[in-house]
Scaffold this active site. Structure first.
Site, short mmCIF file in Angstrom:
data_model
loop_
_atom_site.label_atom_id
_atom_site.label_comp_id
_atom_site.label_asym_id
_atom_site.label_seq_id
_atom_site.Cartn_x
_atom_site.Cartn_y
_atom_site.Cartn_z
N ARG A 58 26.72 -8.67 -10.32
CA ARG A 58 25.34 -8.62 -9.80
C ARG A 58 25.20 -7.50 -8.78
O ARG A 58 24.22 -6.77 -8.76
CB ARG A 58 24.93 -9.97 -9.18
N TYR A 110 -2.01 -2.63 -13.82
CA TYR A 110 -1.47 -3.52 -14.83
C TYR A 110 -1.72 -4.99 -14.44
O TYR A 110 -1.51 -5.37 -13.28
CB TYR A 110 0.04 -3.24 -14.95
N ASP A 179 3.25 3.70 -9.77
CA ASP A 179 3.73 3.19 -11.05
C ASP A 179 3.41 4.27 -12.09
O ASP A 179 2.25 4.52 -12.40
CB ASP A 179 3.01 1.87 -11.38
N LYS A 204 8.57 0.30 -21.67
CA LYS A 204 7.61 1.09 -22.43
C LYS A 204 8.28 2.37 -22.93
O LYS A 204 9.24 2.30 -23.66
CB LYS A 204 6.36 1.34 -21.57
#
Ligand SMILES: *Cc1c(COP(=O)(O)O)cnc(C)c1O
Length: 390
Positions: A58, A110, A179, A204
């Protein structure tokens, strides 16, 4: 760890950097040319608390670190971090702040970002204001810490002036996060225009094969990076090693894919602009886009994302059009090799309140396309035959 050695000046070209930056075979004992997928969750230590580089998956993983450094390089940044999703990256950024801090967010970001800020971050005492780009400055208050914008919005494809917004933010000692999912590092580097942080939904275009959900943050600010790295580990918002391997592979064709997305989407836009059943085409790469000049100033090209309004179409006619498409798949999301079409008013943006949808012009005749990499003749004839069915 990630990004410590920063930008590699020998990788000036984008495609060269995507293929080689931080991927030297010499870093692996096997001299593997392809970055290995390391799935081990733990790493042997020489003695208690004496480890070579990694201790637990992690907090650090070799496959992830290569991807993080390469992504930072592609965005002209020093420090990259990968997160389990685009919204995971946003969660990390929001967690930089404490109860009582104020965030200003673009009003047509978004939907998931809107939901996260409005319904989750607000529970932890963050104050969020959603504003039109012209109203950012007058909403800045003494407790404002962050301005969050999208360089190209969705589905109305409004272009934000990054440089002007960065200047305004810094004048008030506020950070600017951009973004840049829709434009990608191939076409735009928000850090070069003064942004403090870039966020990507890798899901994307960057991955581009519609088979990985992941996010990234890129910054040149060591202090922000250290805090985000701490949060990435502390909150556990990490991507899987296999997904990092997949995205590192996808980067190899990012330049090629983006060039083709741009070519195809401009041809589709030009075809639709001339079609009698189309009222208006919205594409930032066309001179008819109201902010084409700003777009050209801050981006070297455009992706495959575009929208258009059918002429006097009812909801039923929009449905007929979308259901008649054969090559474009009727689905949400964007940025993959496959062409997608959707109806934002009842799909991606259904959760936006109706009055707000009206303000943003997300009406029932607005169609959004993610133009993929298929042959352009096939895409145009598909749109042509579906338009005839209305
Ligand atoms: C999809 C998307 C996100 C969220 O990313 P996920 O990977 O789905 O969590 C954030 N911003 C934009 C602009 C997006 O298109």
């Amino acid at each position: 760890m990630s990004g410590e050695s920063g930008y590699l000046p020998q990788h000036k070209g984008f495609a060269t950097a995507a293929i080689h930056a931080f991927q030297e075979p010499e870093q692996w004992e096997s001299l593997a040319v392809v970055t290995p997928m390391v799935s081990s969750t733990t790493f042997k230590q020489y003695g208690p608390a004496n480890f070579k580089k990694y201790e637990y998956g992690r907090s650090g993983n070799p496959s992830r670190e290569v991807l993080e450094k390469c992504l930072a390089t592609l965005d002209n940044g020093k420090y990259g971090l990968c997160w389990s999703s685009g919204l995971g990256a946003t969660t990390g950024v929001a967690s930089l702040f404490t109860a009582g801090d104020h965030i200003i967010c673009g009003d047509d970001v978004y939907g998931g970002t809107n939901r996260l800020f409005r319904q989750v971050c607000s529970k932890f005492g963050l104050e969020i204001t959603f504003v039109n780009e012209k109203e950012i400055e007058k909403n800045i208050k003494p407790n404002t810490k962050l301005i969050w914008i999208e360089s190209l919005t969705n589905p109305t494809l409004k272009v934000m002036d990054i440089k002007a917004t960065a200047e305004l933010a810094h004048k008030h000692n506020v950070l600017l996060a951009v973004d840049s999912t829709f434009v990608t590092p191939y076409f735009q580097h928000p850090l070069d225009f003064g942004a403090d942080l870039v966020i990507h939904s890798i899901t994307k275009y960057i991955n581009g094969h519609s088979d990985v959900i992941m996010g990234a943050t890129i910054t040149n600010n060591k202090e922000i990076y250290d805090k985000l790295k701490f949060l990435q580990n502390s909150m556990g918002i990490i991507p899987a090693p296999f997904d990092c391997y997949q995205v590192t592979r996808s980067l190899k064709t990012l330049a090629l894919r983006m060039q083709q997305h741009m070519k195809n989407s401009i041809q589709v836009a030009k075809f639709l602009e001339k079609h009698p059943k189309v009222a208006r085409v919205v594409h930032p790469g066309l001179p008819s886009h109201p902010q084409h000049d700003i777009f050209k100033r801050q981006s070297s090209g455009c992706s495959g994302i575009m929208s258009f309004y059918l002429k006097n179409a009812t909801l039923e006619q929009s449905r007929t059009f979308l259901s008649a498409l054969k090559i474009f798949t009727l689905a949400e999301s964007l940025g993959g090799y496959e062409s997608l079409a959707e109806l934002p008013s009842v799909m991606t943006h259904a959760s936006v309140p109706e009055d707000q949808r009206k303000v943003l012009k997300i009406t029932d005749d607005l169609i959004r396309l993610s133009v993929g990499l298929e042959d352009i003749e096939d895409l145009i004839s598909d749109l042509q035959q579906a338009l005839e069915k209305i």
